[in-house]
Scaffold this motif. Structure first.
Motif, PDB file in Angstrom:
ATOM      1  N   ARG A  71       4.916  -6.554 -11.726  1.00  0.00           N
ATOM      2  CA  ARG A  71       3.521  -6.066 -11.859  1.00  0.00           C
ATOM      3  C   ARG A  71       3.209  -5.296 -10.968  1.00  0.00           C
ATOM      4  NH1 ARG A  71       3.385 -11.891 -12.922  1.00  0.00           N
ATOM      5  NH2 ARG A  71       3.146 -12.360 -10.600  1.00  0.00           N
ATOM      6  N   VAL A  72       2.130  -4.378 -11.091  1.00  0.00           N
ATOM      7  CA  VAL A  72       1.939  -3.296 -10.155  1.00  0.00           C
ATOM      8  C   VAL A  72       0.372  -3.139 -10.024  1.00  0.00           C
ATOM      9  CG1 VAL A  72       1.833  -0.704  -9.721  1.00  0.00           C
ATOM     10  CG2 VAL A  72       3.832  -1.889 -10.669  1.00  0.00           C
ATOM     11  N   VAL A  73      -0.003  -2.994  -9.019  1.00  0.00           N
ATOM     12  CA  VAL A  73      -1.444  -2.978  -8.602  1.00  0.00           C
ATOM     13  C   VAL A  73      -1.778  -1.668  -7.915  1.00  0.00           C
ATOM     14  CG1 VAL A  73      -3.651  -3.929  -7.479  1.00  0.00           C
ATOM     15  CG2 VAL A  73      -1.752  -5.511  -8.636  1.00  0.00           C
ATOM     16  N   MET A  74      -2.465  -0.961  -8.493  1.00  0.00           N
ATOM     17  CA  MET A  74      -2.848   0.428  -7.835  1.00  0.00           C
ATOM     18  C   MET A  74      -4.277   0.483  -7.509  1.00  0.00           C
ATOM     19  SD  MET A  74      -0.722   3.153 -10.029  1.00  0.00           S
ATOM     20  CE  MET A  74       0.937   3.246  -9.917  1.00  0.00           C
ATOM     21  N   THR A  75      -4.755   0.959  -6.345  1.00  0.00           N
ATOM     22  CA  THR A  75      -5.999   0.773  -5.882  1.00  0.00           C
ATOM     23  C   THR A  75      -6.467   2.360  -5.221  1.00  0.00           C
ATOM     24  OG1 THR A  75      -5.658  -0.083  -3.619  1.00  0.00           O
ATOM     25  CG2 THR A  75      -6.051  -1.406  -5.238  1.00  0.00           C
ATOM     26  N   GLY A  76      -7.605   2.634  -5.692  1.00  0.00           N
ATOM     27  CA  GLY A  76      -7.813   4.008  -5.059  1.00  0.00           C
ATOM     28  C   GLY A  76      -7.103   5.115  -5.275  1.00  0.00           C
ATOM     29  N   SER A  77      -6.553   5.206  -6.580  1.00  0.00           N
ATOM     30  CA  SER A  77      -5.516   6.268  -6.834  1.00  0.00           C
ATOM     31  C   SER A  77      -6.244   7.661  -7.169  1.00  0.00           C
ATOM     32  CB  SER A  77      -4.684   5.998  -8.134  1.00  0.00           C
ATOM     33  OG  SER A  77      -3.615   6.901  -8.445  1.00  0.00           O
ATOM     34  N   PRO A  78      -5.310   8.529  -6.702  1.00  0.00           N
ATOM     35  CA  PRO A  78      -5.946  10.074  -6.737  1.00  0.00           C
ATOM     36  C   PRO A  78      -5.063  10.670  -8.230  1.00  0.00           C
ATOM     37  CG  PRO A  78      -4.032  10.238  -5.157  1.00  0.00           C
ATOM     38  CD  PRO A  78      -4.472   8.675  -5.625  1.00  0.00           C
ATOM     39  N   GLY A  79      -4.446   9.945  -8.890  1.00  0.00           N
ATOM     40  CA  GLY A  79      -3.685  10.177 -10.185  1.00  0.00           C
ATOM     41  C   GLY A  79      -2.389  10.425  -9.892  1.00  0.00           C
ATOM     42  N   LEU A  80      -1.686  10.336 -10.690  1.00  0.00           N
ATOM     43  CA  LEU A  80      -0.097  10.158 -10.474  1.00  0.00           C
ATOM     44  C   LEU A  80       0.780  11.441 -10.856  1.00  0.00           C
ATOM     45  CD1 LEU A  80       0.205   6.594 -12.287  1.00  0.00           C
ATOM     46  CD2 LEU A  80      -0.291   7.166  -9.827  1.00  0.00           C
TER      47      LEU A  80
END
Length: 362
Positions: A197-206
């Motif tokens: 699993r992957v959790v992403m918090t507060g991302s500026p986009g990938l």
């Protein structure tokens, strides 16, 4: 503890001791710079056990002294470290934290504190690895570029492969990435990493052409995201579409849906706030309690609504998109290249195993 793991911990301890002695000698001789004095304080802290709390199998909270365990440490320059919190070989759940902009060896203690919060929230049987093994951007201008992520992502993918030999065979792995760390995690996934699993918090986009998890993740890896109200970093979408809007991601709530939130989460740096719904949901993902996750579908406009119904979230997004259009882009993975990278990774990592599992599902 295996001999291999114990040796890695011992070797890293010796690196820190040597750095402490060298820096202390410079201080004693009166030749140390301010940066060297700061680094000496950091190294001394990294050699000191941490007093923290833990939850035992009966649910009791106890105070424990946690030794500092480093798989890797480099005290030179910006500094790097890979720290283990908990019993990596006995844990059933392993979280790998990937930090973002502004971090260095001098912030390692704060990152470890964040790791302790995640570990406590996930509960017994959890180990956390704080992975600070890339040169984090140190300011907004550096964070506007993907160079550090492109350099660090393959290293993270390599570490996740090595982790398979260090953890229990049946332990699951969750990558928990924050801010610019989400870009590093995305590059690791493009390089073939396969956490559960992957959790992403507060991302500026990938990346400009990544609009869904299927563009860059193995189909058996599930993506969970969080975007708090007022998180200006997510609103900018500087590097691409906010993962919190991906159609094949689970967007988790950062505030208690009941409205009785003792620790409301707002802005960019509160996702790991104690007693918050944001942290509770991260803990649920790490321990695999996926049916208990709370979700949300709020928009930028709803999250940033001001008086008279106006919103600052959407205007900020438009301004940044116009600004980024004038910036020379680095080579970023397109949807086609992401698919090609995934196909190559599947072949390299045993596509026949995937075919067998798909056959069983059919």
């Amino acid at each position: 503890m295996s001999d291999e793991l114990a040796e890695q911990f011992r070797a890293s301890h010796q690196v820190l001791v040597a750095a402490r002695d060298r820096l202390q000698a410079a201080v004693d001789a009166g030749t140390a710079t301010n940066d060297q004095r700061t680094r000496l304080d950091t190294v001394k802290e990294l050699l000191t056990p941490v007093k923290t709390t833990a939850v035992d199998a009966d649910g009791n909270v106890t105070e424990v002294e946690r030794p500092r365990q480093f798989l890797k440490v480099d005290p030179e320059g910006q500094g790097r470290a890979v720290e283990v919190l908990g019993d990596l070989q006995q844990a059933q759940h392993v979280a790998v934290l990937v930090p973002g902009t502004g971090n260095s060896l001098d912030t390692a203690r704060g990152l470890a504190d964040r790791g302790d919060l995640v570990r406590a929230e996930a509960g017994p049987g959890t180990a956390v690895v704080v992975w600070l093994d890339y040169d984090c951007p140190q300011n907004v201008l550096e964070a506007a570029r993907l160079e550090a992520a492109i350099e660090g992502g393959p290293r993270l993918a390599e570490f996740l492969g090595e982790l398979d030999d260090l953890k229990a065979d049946d332990a699951d792995v969750t990558v928990v990435a924050h801010s610019y760390g989400t870009d590093v995690a995305a590059q690791a996934l493009l390089a073939g990493a396969r956490p559960d699993r992957v959790v992403m918090t507060g991302s500026p986009g990938l990346a400009k052409d990544i609009d869904e998890a299927a563009d860059f993740m193995h189909p058996e890896t599930r993506l969970y995201t969080e975007r708090a109200p007022g998180d200006y970093v997510s609103y900018t979408e500087w590097h691409g579409t906010d993962p919190a809007t991906f159609p094949d991601a689970v967007r988790m709530a950062t505030s208690d849906p009941s409205g009785n939130d003792a620790a409301p989460v707002q802005w960019h740096d509160e996702y790991y706030r104690l007693n918050s719904e944001a942290l509770r949901n991260i803990g649920r993902v790490v321990r695999g309690d996926l049916t208990s996750i709370t979700t949300t579908k709020t928009s930028r406009a709803e999250e940033t609504k001001l008086v008279l119904g106006t919103s600052w979230g959407d205007p900020l997004n438009r301004v940044v998109r116009l600004a980024s259009a004038g910036v020379a882009a680095l080579t970023k993975p397109s949807r086609a290249s992401a698919s090609a990278a995934q196909i190559a990774a599947n072949r390299a990592n045993g596509a026949d195993r995937i075919s067998r599992s798909e056959g069983r599902r059919r």
